[in-house]
Design a protein around this motif. Structure first.
Motif, PDB file in Angstrom:
ATOM      1  N   UNK A 124      14.929   3.559  -2.335  1.00 21.44           N
ATOM      2  CA  UNK A 124      14.195   4.960  -1.913  1.00 21.44           C
ATOM      3  C   UNK A 124      12.764   5.232  -2.218  1.00 21.44           C
ATOM      4  N   UNK A 125      12.567   5.010  -3.462  1.00 19.85           N
ATOM      5  CA  UNK A 125      11.401   5.043  -4.172  1.00 19.85           C
ATOM      6  C   UNK A 125      10.348   4.214  -3.537  1.00 19.85           C
ATOM      7  N   UNK A 126      10.707   3.031  -3.346  1.00 21.99           N
ATOM      8  CA  UNK A 126       9.823   2.084  -2.628  1.00 21.99           C
ATOM      9  C   UNK A 126       9.535   2.642  -1.058  1.00 21.99           C
ATOM     10  N   UNK A 127      10.525   3.124  -0.483  1.00 24.82           N
ATOM     11  CA  UNK A 127      10.397   3.544   1.061  1.00 24.82           C
ATOM     12  C   UNK A 127       9.449   5.146   0.860  1.00 24.82           C
ATOM     13  N   UNK A 128       9.619   5.761  -0.140  1.00 25.76           N
ATOM     14  CA  UNK A 128       8.908   7.170   0.031  1.00 25.76           C
ATOM     15  C   UNK A 128       7.501   6.944  -0.426  1.00 25.76           C
ATOM     16  N   UNK A 129       7.287   6.007  -1.206  1.00 21.35           N
ATOM     17  CA  UNK A 129       6.042   5.567  -1.697  1.00 21.35           C
ATOM     18  C   UNK A 129       5.112   4.961  -0.417  1.00 21.35           C
ATOM     19  N   UNK A 130       5.784   4.242   0.598  1.00 24.37           N
ATOM     20  CA  UNK A 130       5.257   3.651   1.595  1.00 24.37           C
ATOM     21  C   UNK A 130       4.788   4.752   2.585  1.00 24.37           C
ATOM     22  N   UNK A 131       5.535   5.859   2.547  1.00 19.75           N
ATOM     23  CA  UNK A 131       5.035   7.069   3.495  1.00 19.75           C
ATOM     24  C   UNK A 131       3.831   7.833   2.918  1.00 19.75           C
ATOM     25  N   UNK A 132       3.215   7.746   1.983  1.00 26.78           N
ATOM     26  CA  UNK A 132       2.122   8.284   1.304  1.00 26.78           C
ATOM     27  C   UNK A 132       0.916   8.010   2.257  1.00 26.78           C
ATOM     28  N   UNK A 133       0.221   9.038   2.670  1.00 24.24           N
ATOM     29  CA  UNK A 133      -0.875   8.949   3.960  1.00 24.24           C
ATOM     30  C   UNK A 133      -0.519   9.155   5.206  1.00 24.24           C
ATOM     31  N   UNK A 134       0.689   9.087   5.599  1.00 23.66           N
ATOM     32  CA  UNK A 134       1.397   9.459   6.827  1.00 23.66           C
ATOM     33  C   UNK A 134       1.244  10.899   7.387  1.00 23.66           C
ATOM     34  N   UNK A 135       1.114  10.877   8.505  1.00 22.85           N
ATOM     35  CA  UNK A 135       1.356  12.389   8.934  1.00 22.85           C
ATOM     36  C   UNK A 135       2.964  12.542   9.396  1.00 22.85           C
ATOM     37  N   UNK A 136       3.438  13.742   9.269  1.00 24.83           N
ATOM     38  CA  UNK A 136       4.766  13.853   9.583  1.00 24.83           C
ATOM     39  C   UNK A 136       5.141  15.351  10.059  1.00 24.83           C
ATOM     40  N   UNK A 137       6.002  15.472  10.919  1.00 18.69           N
ATOM     41  CA  UNK A 137       6.456  16.688  11.526  1.00 18.69           C
ATOM     42  C   UNK A 137       7.722  17.082  10.540  1.00 18.69           C
ATOM     43  N   UNK A 138       7.611  18.321   9.812  1.00 19.87           N
ATOM     44  CA  UNK A 138       8.597  18.879   9.062  1.00 19.87           C
ATOM     45  C   UNK A 138       9.234  20.090   9.427  1.00 19.87           C
ATOM     46  N   UNK A 139      10.368  20.233   9.448  1.00 19.67           N
ATOM     47  CA  UNK A 139      11.183  21.273   9.687  1.00 19.67           C
ATOM     48  C   UNK A 139      11.116  22.194   8.628  1.00 19.67           C
ATOM     49  N   UNK A 140      10.699  23.476   8.665  1.00 24.38           N
ATOM     50  CA  UNK A 140      10.502  24.183   7.400  1.00 24.38           C
ATOM     51  C   UNK A 140      11.856  24.685   7.114  1.00 24.38           C
ATOM     52  N   UNK A 141      12.053  24.590   5.827  1.00 23.59           N
ATOM     53  CA  UNK A 141      13.601  25.201   5.221  1.00 23.59           C
ATOM     54  C   UNK A 141      13.175  26.429   4.406  1.00 23.59           C
TER      55      UNK A 141
END
Length: 114
Positions: free
Chosen positions: A45-62
């Motif tokens: 999970x940590x490896x995957x999450x670090x690969x997301x750094x720098x990406x643009x994402x759509x977030x549903x605000x909770x």
């Protein structure tokens, strides 16, 4: 399989089930195996999450706890905390566009873009 979301627990026999009648692995071994699998899942999970750094994402605000920070989840169900000027924007239930800035303490952090 490159799995990054694991829900791991040791096997517990249920009375009356076919599996309960089978030879059982000792509880200490079951717990040890589950712990090792949880650790491997955390690393993946940590490896995957670090690969997301720098990406643009759509977030549903909770959650919009303050005027400068918010919390939500992206299309991968990843929890993301984001910073930005939230006044009048990014209300709970709405989509927000964020840029993922870093991964720290098992949490993705981002900056609100729109």
């Amino acid at each position: 399989c490159d799995l990054v979301w694991l829900h791991v627990f040791p096997y517990s026999p249920r009375p009356g089930t076919p599996a309960a009648k089978m030879p059982q692995v000792p509880v200490t071994i079951r717990k040890s195996r589950a712990a090792r699998l949880r650790q491997a899942g955390a690393v993946a999970h940590a490896r995957w999450a670090r690969s997301r750094v720098g990406q643009i994402a759509q977030v549903v605000v909770e959650e919009k706890p303050g005027e400068k920070t918010g919390k939500g989840r992206d299309a991968y169900f990843a929890a993301i905390t984001f910073d930005g000027d939230l006044a009048g924007a990014a209300a709970p239930g709405q989509l927000a566009t964020v840029k993922i800035a870093h991964f720290q303490k098992n949490q993705l952090h981002a900056e609100l873009l729109a």
